[in-house]
Structures are given as C-alpha cells and as structure tokens.
Design an enzyme around this catalytic site. Structure first.
Site, PDB file in Angstrom:
ATOM      1  CE  LYS A  54      -3.883  -2.288   2.223  1.00  0.00           C
ATOM      2  NZ  LYS A  54      -4.475  -2.756   3.465  1.00  0.00           N
ATOM      3  CD  GLN A  98      -3.520  -4.412   6.622  1.00  0.00           C
ATOM      4  OE1 GLN A  98      -3.385  -3.480   5.845  1.00  0.00           O
ATOM      5  NE2 GLN A  98      -4.187  -5.515   6.307  1.00  0.00           N
ATOM      6  CG  ASP A 121      -9.936  -0.193   4.869  1.00  0.00           C
ATOM      7  OD1 ASP A 121      -9.775  -0.496   3.670  1.00  0.00           O
ATOM      8  OD2 ASP A 121      -9.241  -0.652   5.794  1.00  0.00           O
TER       9      ASP A 121
END
Ligand code: NAD
Length: 297
Positions: A54, A98, A121
């Site tokens: 990422k 994460q 997200d």
C-alpha cells in the site's frame, strides 16, 4: 463456451494511472497533495506485506504515504490517541488501520474512532449506514473494485439477478448494497443457506466471498454468467508446494461463465487501486472540490 477473463491487473493499472493524473492536477492547480496514513499494529507477516504494498503504490501515484508501525502490545488507548491525532491532521486525507488487530484491542471501537470522512476503507458504521441508505459514502475498497469490473463487463446492471456469497461487513454486505444501488435483484447466500447451488443457477452475476477454496462448482454457474471471485486461499498441492486459488473452481467455471476473474490477478489488484482512488475522493471532498469521475462508486 469459454469465458472472457477479467484482467484485474490491467484494470488496476488503468485505475492507478487515472488516480496519478488526478493527484498531479490537485498538486498543480490547488497545491494539495493527498495523504494516506496506514497504521499497523503487531508483526503479522501477511499484514506487513499488504502495508508495504500500500505504501509503495501510494508513493507511485504521487501521494504522501505516512506509515505507523506499532508493537503488538500497544495499549488500545495509545492507538486511539494516534487516530485522534491523524483525524486532526489536515495533511492526512485517508486513514487505514490494517486488520486484524491484536486480541486485546477492540476492532470496532478503533474503526469507529476514525473520522468517517477519512475512513478510506469504508468500514466506519457511518459509512456503512450511508451506503445502505443510498447516500454519499466512502465505499469499502474490495466491493468497489468488483463493481467497477462488473460495470465494465456487463454494462448496465439494471434488473440482473446477482447472488453474493458471504455476508461479511467488509465484502458481502457492502457488495450487496452496491448491487442494489445498481438496481440488480440481489440475493445474499451464506453458511446457513439452503439449496445454495439452485439459487446460484439463476444468477447473472455471482460474487463469491466465502474464504473456502474452489467452493463454487462449475455446474452451479448459469451459462454466460459473470463471475467475480473475491476469495484468496492458499492450498497445499501435495508435493510440498502451495498455490493461491479462489472460492470458485475456476477451470470448471470458465467453461460455462461469460466472464470470470482469475485468482490471483482478478479482484486482488483492484483492492489497493481502489484504496488510492478513495484517498483522492476523500481529499477532494475535504477541500470541497469536484470529485474526479470514475474513482468513486
Ligand atoms: P468472512 O470469513 O468474514 O466471511 C465469509 C462468509 O462466507 C460468511 O459470511 C459466511 O456466512 C460465508 N460462508 C462460509 N461458509 C459458507 C458456505 N459453506 N456456504 C455459503 N457461505 C458460506 O470472509 P471475508 O472477509 O468476507 O473474505 C472472504 C474471502 O475473500 C476470503 O478468502 C478473503 O481472503 C477474501 N478477501 C479478498 C480480498 C481481496 O482483495 N481480493 C479482500 C477481502 C477478502
């Protein structure tokens, strides 16, 4: 019939190019550089790989990447304090924590501490609610990538029968909401569903997000259907080697389907590309600038 292969790698490369162009325009015209903060707690090897990837792709499209790597025993309060700080930081337009988090940390509490406008997200309850009620939301990256590919391959999705396998908060449920928004007739099947193969046989679109290797059989697929395989499963080949497979029996399904995503090289590459797209979208919204076309749902 042999299915067209939906090349997620190529799709993702085009999407990243488009993101990079928008980033360059934001810099030149407005002096703004979108910034993405990624927070990793602990040393889970798969998470480390994702976070590295990422960060690398964020920089490649010209955005600022901020990485926070915290030890596995970081107290929940410390993580919440970091999120508070990132929420207030105007150079950070997207925040991603994460998952999974270590056991002692309440995942929902942490996700819901992120400013919904920076929740790239799309897991915050506000964004889930906005999506479910058809309002402007940050849309979870994996379903967003699936939708982009479906639009490209099926064109207008109105009235198509779509079956989503799996009801997780990060894939199945938001995928179903997005397909409803496209006016599909949506069925969500899950581990307690009866007659799953029969339901699938009526589907023009199948999105499999189960987490079971080669679960969907070729004879469950309607001729000409579009099959999106979200699953990523590593299986033992019996000779000491392993390989990645999806939730669909690809070799059998591609003989029946009209179009199908491979694993690897299908949905996976689109997920990170959509994260970058969401960060640009969040940046434009934060500065009340028009949203770039083609990056959001
Ligand atoms: P999850 O475990 O949270 O959910 C799985 C869902 O499958 C559940 O809702 C469950 O009801 C359903 N299910 C389980 N067994 C079933 C059965 N026998 N019949 C019907 N339904 C059944 O998983 P998830 O987070 O939604 O992920 C699903 C898969 O997608 C995993 O393989 C994961 O690794 C993969 N994934 C890939 C990406 C990507 O970027 N490609 C992103 C997220 C998840």
């Amino acid at each position: 019939m042999t299915a067209r292969i939906i090349d997620g790698k190529a799709f993702a490369a085009i999407l990243r190019e488009s993101v990079a162009e928008h980033v360059s325009q934001l810099k030149q015209t407005h002096g703004i550089t979108p910034g993405l903060a990624v927070v990793l707690v602990g040393d889970d090897p798969a998470s480390q790989v994702y976070v590295r990837s990422k960060g690398k792709q964020t920089i490649e499209v010209g955005m600022n990447s901020y990485e926070y790597k915290l030890p596995a025993d970081t107290p929940e309060s410390e993580l919440l304090a970091l999120i508070k700080q990132l929420n207030l930081d105007p150079s950070v337009h997207g925040i991603l924590v994460q998952l999974p988090l270590p056991q002692h940390i309440d995942e929902a509490l942490v996700i819901n501490a992120i400013d919904p406008a920076k929740d790239v997200d799309g897991f915050h309850i506000s964004n889930a609610g906005l999506l479910a009620t058809g309002q402007q939301a940050m849309v979870p990256c994996t379903p967003l990538g699936c939708l982009m590919m479906l639009r490209e391959y099926c064109g207008n999705l109105t009235g198509l029968n779509a079956v989503v396998i799996g009801r997780s908060n990060i894939v199945g449920k938001p995928m179903a909401q997005l397909l409803l928004r496209e006016s599909c007739t949506v069925t969500v099947v899950h581990s307690r569903t009866r007659n799953l193969p029969d339901i699938l046989r009526g589907a023009d679109i199948v999105v499999a997000a189960v987490g079971r290797p080669l679960f969907v059989q070729g004879d469950w697929i309607k001729t000409g259907a579009t099959v999106i395989d979200v699953g990523i499963n590593r299986i033992d080949q019996g000779d000491g080697t392993t390989r990645l497979v999806g939730d669909v029996d690809y070799d059998a399904a591609k003989e029946v389907a009209g179009a199908i995503t491979p694993v690897p090289g299908g949905v996976g590459p689109m997920t990170i590309a959509c994260l970058l797209a969401n960060t640009v979208t969040a940046c434009c919204r934060a500065h009340s600038l028009p949203e770039p076309k083609g990056l959001a749902a």
